[in-house]
Write a protein that holds these residues in place. Structure first.
Motif, PDB file in Angstrom:
ATOM      1  N   GLY A 266      -2.598  55.665  34.941  1.00  0.00           N
ATOM      2  CA  GLY A 266      -2.919  56.999  35.426  1.00  0.00           C
ATOM      3  C   GLY A 266      -2.507  57.130  36.875  1.00  0.00           C
ATOM      4  O   GLY A 266      -1.535  56.521  37.306  1.00  0.00           O
ATOM      5  N   LYS A 267      -3.288  57.882  37.642  1.00  0.00           N
ATOM      6  CA  LYS A 267      -2.931  58.165  39.022  1.00  0.00           C
ATOM      7  C   LYS A 267      -3.986  57.592  39.968  1.00  0.00           C
ATOM      8  O   LYS A 267      -5.181  57.725  39.730  1.00  0.00           O
ATOM      9  CB  LYS A 267      -2.814  59.674  39.229  1.00  0.00           C
ATOM     10  N   VAL A 268      -3.523  56.967  41.046  1.00  0.00           N
ATOM     11  CA  VAL A 268      -4.401  56.430  42.082  1.00  0.00           C
ATOM     12  C   VAL A 268      -3.894  56.919  43.424  1.00  0.00           C
ATOM     13  O   VAL A 268      -2.709  56.788  43.739  1.00  0.00           O
ATOM     14  CB  VAL A 268      -4.423  54.882  42.073  1.00  0.00           C
ATOM     15  N   THR A 269      -4.804  57.498  44.217  1.00  0.00           N
ATOM     16  CA  THR A 269      -4.500  57.872  45.587  1.00  0.00           C
ATOM     17  C   THR A 269      -5.352  56.994  46.474  1.00  0.00           C
ATOM     18  O   THR A 269      -6.550  57.224  46.627  1.00  0.00           O
ATOM     19  CB  THR A 269      -4.800  59.368  45.836  1.00  0.00           C
ATOM     20  N   GLY A 270      -4.761  55.935  46.992  1.00  0.00           N
ATOM     21  CA  GLY A 270      -5.470  54.950  47.801  1.00  0.00           C
ATOM     22  C   GLY A 270      -4.852  53.586  47.579  1.00  0.00           C
ATOM     23  O   GLY A 270      -4.023  53.397  46.683  1.00  0.00           O
ATOM     24  N   ASP A 271      -5.262  52.622  48.380  1.00  0.00           N
ATOM     25  CA  ASP A 271      -4.718  51.273  48.264  1.00  0.00           C
ATOM     26  C   ASP A 271      -5.286  50.548  47.051  1.00  0.00           C
ATOM     27  O   ASP A 271      -6.424  50.793  46.647  1.00  0.00           O
ATOM     28  CB  ASP A 271      -5.022  50.465  49.528  1.00  0.00           C
ATOM     29  N   VAL A 272      -4.475  49.650  46.492  1.00  0.00           N
ATOM     30  CA  VAL A 272      -4.863  48.855  45.322  1.00  0.00           C
ATOM     31  C   VAL A 272      -4.763  47.384  45.712  1.00  0.00           C
ATOM     32  O   VAL A 272      -3.724  46.929  46.183  1.00  0.00           O
ATOM     33  CB  VAL A 272      -3.938  49.158  44.119  1.00  0.00           C
ATOM     34  N   HIS A 273      -5.869  46.628  45.520  1.00  0.00           N
ATOM     35  CA  HIS A 273      -5.928  45.202  45.845  1.00  0.00           C
ATOM     36  C   HIS A 273      -6.277  44.430  44.573  1.00  0.00           C
ATOM     37  O   HIS A 273      -7.377  44.558  44.048  1.00  0.00           O
ATOM     38  CB  HIS A 273      -7.014  44.927  46.887  1.00  0.00           C
ATOM     39  N   SER A 274      -5.347  43.616  44.096  1.00  0.00           N
ATOM     40  CA  SER A 274      -5.585  42.791  42.910  1.00  0.00           C
ATOM     41  C   SER A 274      -5.462  41.319  43.303  1.00  0.00           C
ATOM     42  O   SER A 274      -4.434  40.904  43.820  1.00  0.00           O
ATOM     43  CB  SER A 274      -4.566  43.119  41.824  1.00  0.00           C
ATOM     44  N   THR A 275      -6.518  40.540  43.038  1.00  0.00           N
ATOM     45  CA  THR A 275      -6.495  39.124  43.418  1.00  0.00           C
ATOM     46  C   THR A 275      -5.930  38.225  42.326  1.00  0.00           C
ATOM     47  O   THR A 275      -5.685  37.054  42.570  1.00  0.00           O
ATOM     48  CB  THR A 275      -7.909  38.634  43.763  1.00  0.00           C
ATOM     49  N   GLU A 276      -5.737  38.744  41.122  1.00  0.00           N
ATOM     50  CA  GLU A 276      -5.194  37.942  40.027  1.00  0.00           C
ATOM     51  C   GLU A 276      -3.961  38.593  39.401  1.00  0.00           C
ATOM     52  O   GLU A 276      -2.866  38.123  39.573  1.00  0.00           O
ATOM     53  CB  GLU A 276      -6.257  37.696  38.947  1.00  0.00           C
ATOM     54  N   HIS A 277      -4.178  39.678  38.659  1.00  0.00           N
ATOM     55  CA  HIS A 277      -3.095  40.260  37.869  1.00  0.00           C
ATOM     56  C   HIS A 277      -3.159  41.783  37.953  1.00  0.00           C
ATOM     57  O   HIS A 277      -4.202  42.380  37.721  1.00  0.00           O
ATOM     58  CB  HIS A 277      -3.239  39.803  36.408  1.00  0.00           C
ATOM     59  N   LEU A 278      -2.032  42.386  38.259  1.00  0.00           N
ATOM     60  CA  LEU A 278      -1.918  43.841  38.327  1.00  0.00           C
ATOM     61  C   LEU A 278      -0.829  44.281  37.373  1.00  0.00           C
ATOM     62  O   LEU A 278       0.267  43.731  37.377  1.00  0.00           O
ATOM     63  CB  LEU A 278      -1.560  44.285  39.747  1.00  0.00           C
ATOM     64  N   GLU A 279      -1.153  45.263  36.530  1.00  0.00           N
ATOM     65  CA  GLU A 279      -0.173  45.816  35.595  1.00  0.00           C
ATOM     66  C   GLU A 279      -0.023  47.299  35.880  1.00  0.00           C
ATOM     67  O   GLU A 279      -0.994  48.052  35.849  1.00  0.00           O
ATOM     68  CB  GLU A 279      -0.646  45.604  34.160  1.00  0.00           C
TER      69      GLU A 279
END
Length: 143
Positions: free
Chosen positions: A76-89
């Motif tokens: 979907g849509k995200v407005t803001g920073d994304v922090h993933s410590t393992e896995h991001l898809e």
């Protein structure tokens, strides 16, 4: 010959009774902190933080705020920073308007990131406060 190691698919069912759904048509205003899994099909206006678990933003889901979680799937849509410590898809309909910090990333053709992609091997997820420990203010009687 070197063999590529494909990451294991993240399954939301593994979190069982610790899964929360924000349904289509629902708007949550404020920060969301949890352990387990969160599926967003509606809107979240605030930060989403998981110390352990999965955040999944469905194709019609929207988050306006920062997302911090070990495992994140965005379609979907995200407005803001994304922090993933393992896995991001980042799936085909993903749109991220902010910076993306990841340890391992999968990005499908069609996904958009309007910001920077930064490899970040160190965990950046803040611990949740322990609900059993809360400071109480001293009781004062009226004068």
């Amino acid at each position: 010959m070197r063999r590529k190691v494909k990451p294991k698919a993240i399954n939301i069912e593994k979190y069982g009774d610790r899964t929360t759904l924000i349904a289509n048509g629902t708007i949550v205003t404020g920060d969301v902190q949890f352990e387990g899994a969160l599926q967003v099909e509606g809107r979240v206006i605030g930060n989403v933080t998981a110390t352990e678990g999965l955040v999944r933003i469905a194709d019609n889901g929207y988050v306006e705020g920062e997302i911090r979680s070990p495992h994140i799937i965005i379609n979907g849509k995200v407005t803001g920073d994304v922090h993933s410590t393992e896995h991001l898809e980042l799936a085909a309909q993903a749109e991220v308007n902010g910076n993306v910090y990841y340890k391992l990333i999968e990005m499908v053709m069609g996904a958009q990131v309007n910001g920077s992609l930064e490899y970040s091997p160190e965990p950046q997820v803040k611990a949740l406060p322990d609900p059993a420990v809360h400071e109480e203010e001293p009781f004062s009687e009226g004068v």
